[in-house]
Design an enzyme around this catalytic site. Structure first.
Site, PDB file in Angstrom:
ATOM      1  CB  CYS A 166      -0.941   0.016   1.208  1.00 47.57           C
ATOM      2  SG  CYS A 166      -0.086   0.189   2.786  1.00 47.57           S
ATOM      3  CG  ASP A 198      13.968  23.581 -32.639  1.00 51.48           C
ATOM      4  OD1 ASP A 198      13.815  24.762 -32.964  1.00 51.48           O
ATOM      5  OD2 ASP A 198      13.943  22.634 -33.444  1.00 51.48           O
ATOM      6  CG  ASP A 208      13.721  18.874 -36.349  1.00 52.38           C
ATOM      7  OD1 ASP A 208      13.849  20.124 -36.304  1.00 52.38           O
ATOM      8  OD2 ASP A 208      14.024  18.191 -37.342  1.00 52.38           O
ATOM      9  CG  ASP A 255      11.907  24.452 -35.795  1.00 53.10           C
ATOM     10  OD1 ASP A 255      12.258  25.601 -36.130  1.00 53.10           O
ATOM     11  OD2 ASP A 255      12.421  23.420 -36.262  1.00 53.10           O
TER      12      ASP A 255
END
Length: 747
Positions: free
Chosen positions: A23, A632, A628, A430
């Site tokens: 738990c 960026d 990509d 982008d």
């Protein structure tokens, strides 16, 4: 796959299999024990996955010390590779205990509820005592062992509640039999059947819970099974069947038509094609010839291949995907903090509340029957409380969601990323390689009189060292026009500006007009031509040698055909879109107009992209950045959620919270929709868990007895407790039905 990751001078991360957690109280106990070790930076314990992820300073808190702390807290250690086998054995033991418990509890219930009609007097009472003792000492012994371990460590958990409830019912009934003999059932009441039922229902709930939990990780298991267990290793002219795990870099294996490739490697001999859709999403088979790269788990096509192993098991692209999903499944979302804080005090609070309930009912009726009623209420409160549901509410949903995301070609790096993605209201894109295919071609060469050949030679010489898609297009186009690359020295890249070097003693550069202007070069003679090309949506790069601007090159990129549908889905979901690119205004706006994007931030350098993100965040927007490339990475890191294309550079993926392995921009609405569905599921799970306890505990304490005469039997309370965590797991498993929103809306 055992995981101990480290970076130079950076933290180390250990993933450790933990056996015996039941738990949320167990989670808290382990986290506190490990967090107290010197050098430990962070601890995350996954109840659903039965593993602990520990981040610590390099050279401090070595793995044996961490494992010793976990054992001292009362839990066992298992390797991650063996964890599934350990759990399978434990599940088999639970099922065996369940059948034994049912076999003993059914006659116990029959005797106890017959009220002396079947076996009256002392024989019947003794028969119940023996049956109950067999249940508690046999199938139920684990609860008492775990409760004792918890008490020895000064804590308590779900086993404490079950053990106390069952022991109290058994002890009271035993005292009644020993003191009252044949009259025990009439004078004091017997609750042997309650003791047996508490244990039996608890085991039943754990069996159901384990069955549901196994399905939480089905996606990761399916990915792992893509790799064949054996491979045909070539030794001279013969083939030897070899376990895939024993292959090392440099080995050569034979892959026949229709077989899955066992490792990452390079084709040595043969021609074929490979279905790489599980990694790249490319629906068409990819041609494979000598020198081509192949990947573990992908499906070989029509030809036989000999493949030289480049990366052994544990280091392949498939392994990285599996490990990324496994780590994400072990993470926790910020929304779980309230449940975590409550879980730390849950069991002690229930113990206090149960005692208060007992004292209250004794005060209301201090007679013998009042003691019997108080005992029932005390036991009911103990066994109806369920810390398991609270502990599973968040991790179960994250486990299913990240697995489902992997099936859809999306890597989500954790629960915090999922929660942030669920709130995104602005997505910044982008352009190159994100909204476009990233495979541009050279469409125009505009040079001064007699300077075209020199311009192309400079371009070919510089771009041979570039990894940018535009640079590769320029190189290919220049070579197609007859240009040859010459040697250059001191090559450098200025992100967002261009590339430069020294060629035959003169500086040469390719880049944007502002960048060349900062180096004292005037592009005015070619600005009109540049504007004309940009108006067509082409990317323009100026070429200079020494102090002369030789001309410009225009490169056209094609809009990703999947981008328009993805952007439309985002707008329909109420999410604003914008473009942030280093390209010229005209180029950027031409692409934006084609895709229906209204806001454009053009001619932005990498640091300016991050500034755009920061400004939008300051306005109160929840921002996702999609890109990509190296340009960026700062913006990906600055956004609430960084989303990288799976075809992007390693640095972009490292800075991202979400990686789209396939589908391109069309994966963005899928990722955000899945995140929203996950947060709805977590909230529903928490509502179930909190609501169950908020309603169930007062009912067990007898809150409705005065008005309706309703009393909740401890047996029904234990049954409700057993099913509560199963309901949370069932709610989480509904996420497996999540579908790509573009598929749902397609005709």
């Amino acid at each position: 796959m055992e995981a101990t990751l480290s970076r130079d001078d950076g933290p180390e991360v250990d993933d450790i299999g933990v056996v015996g957690m039941t738990c949320a109280a167990c989670v808290g106990r382990i986290e506190r024990a490990v967090a107290a070790l010197p050098g430990v930076r962070a601890v995350t314990v996954d109840l659903a996955g039965q593993r602990a992820t520990v981040t610590h300073e390099a050279g401090k808190a070595p793995r044996p010390v961490i494992e010793a702390a976990i054992r001292k807290a009362g839990y066992e250690i298992a390797s991650l590779a063996d964890l599934e086998n350990v759990e399978r054995r434990a599940d088999g033991a639970r099922r065996r205990d369940l059948w034994i418990a049912v076999g003993l509890t059914v006659p116990l219930l029959v005797l106890g509820m017959s009220h002396d009609r079947i076996m009256p007097g002392l024989p019947g009472a003794l028969a119940q005592l023996v049956l109950a003792l067999a249940v508690l000492g046999g199938p139920g012994r684990g609860y008492f062992q775990r409760a004792f371990k918890a008490a020895r460590n000064g804590t308590s958990d779900m086993s404490t509640l079950v053990a106390l409830g069952a022991a109290a019912s058994f002890a009271y009934s035993t005292v009644a039999v020993l003191t009252q003999g044949a009259h025990a059932a009439h004078t004091m009441g017997l609750y042997f059947e309650t003791a047996g039922a508490i244990v039996t229902f608890s085991i039943f709930g754990k069996v159901l819970e384990a069955r549901a939990s196994r399905r939480l990780g089905d996606a990761v298991k399916a990915l792992s099974l893509l790799r064949p267990r054996t491979a045909q290793r070539l030794l001279g002219e013969s083939e030897v069947t070899t376990p895939t795990e024993s292959l090392v870099a440099g080995d050569v294996v034979r892959v026949r038509p229709g077989e899955r490739i066992p490792v990452d490697g390079t084709v040595g001999e043969g021609t074929s094609s490979a279905d790489e859709s599980m990694l790249t999403g490319e629906s068409l088979p990819v041609e494979k010839n000598p020198g081509s790269d192949v990947f573990a788990g992908t499906l070989n096509g029509h030809g036989a291949l000999s493949v030289r192993v480049a990366r052994a098991v544990g280091e392949t692209a498939l392994d990285h995907v599996v490990e990324a999903v496994a780590r994400a499944q072990s993470s926790r979302a910020p929304i779980a903090r309230t449940a975590d804080r409550l879980s730390r005090v849950f069991v002690p609070a229930i113990l206090v509340l149960s005692v208060a309930t007992f004292l209250l009912w004794m005060w209301l009726d201090p007679t013998g029957s009042g003691f019997s009623t108080a005992l029932q209420r005390w036991v009911a409160v103990l066994v109806i409380a369920c810390p398991c549901a609270l502990g599973l509410a968040t991790p179960a949903a994250i486990r299913v969601a990240t697995g489902r995301a992997a099936e859809l070609g999306i890597l989500v790096k954790g629960g915090d990323a999922l929660e942030a993605a669920s709130k995104v209201d602005l997505v910044l894109f982008d352009k190159t390689g994100t909204l476009t295919l990233g495979k541009p071609s050279l469409t125009a060469v505009i040079a001064g009189p007699g300077e075209e050949a020199e311009l192309l030679a400079v371009a070919a010489s510089l771009e041979v060292k570039s990894e940018h898609p535009v640079g590769r297009a320029i190189l290919q186009g220049a070579r197609a026009r007859g240009a040859r690359s010459a040697h250059v020295d001191a090559f450098y890249t200025e992100p967002g500006g261009g590339v430069g070097a020294t060629m035959s003693g003169e500086p040469v550069r390719i880049g944007t007009a502002p960048w060349l202007a900062r180096h004292g070069l005037d592009t005015d003679a070619f600005e009109a031509a540049a504007d004309a090309q940009s108006s067509l949506g082409h990317t323009v790069s100026f070429v200079a040698k020494g102090r002369r601007v030789l001309g410009l090159l225009a490169v056209a990129d094609t809009v990703d055909p999947r981008a328009a549908a993805g952007l439309r889905e985002l707008r329909e979901a109420g999410i604003e879109t914008a473009m942030v690119t280093g390209d010229r205004q005209a180029t950027a706006r031409a692409i934006a107009a084609e895709l229906g994007i209204e806001r454009v931030f053009a001619e932005t350098r990498p640091e300016e992209k991050a500034q755009v993100v920061a400004r939008e965040r300051a306005r109160g927007r929840i921002v996702a950045m999609v890109g990509d490339g190296i340009n960026d990475a700062p913006a990906l890191a600055a956004a609430h959620v960084g989303i990288a294309m799976g075809t992007g550079t390693d640095i972009a993926e490292a800075a991202a919270d979400v990686v789209l392995l396939r589908g391109g921009v069309a994966g963005v609405p899928t990722a955000l929709a899945l995140a929203r569905a996950t947060l709805r599921t977590i909230r529903r799970n928490l509502f179930f868990a909190f609501g169950y306890n908020v309603l169930g505990i007062p009912l067990a304490a007898g809150a409705l007895h005065a008005w309706l005469g309703f009393q909740l039997s401890p047996m029904f309370a234990s049954a409700a407790m057993s099913l509560s965590s199963v309901s949370v797991l069932g709610s989480s498993l509904l996420l497996r039905r999540f579908r790509n929103p573009l598929e749902r809306t397609s005709p």
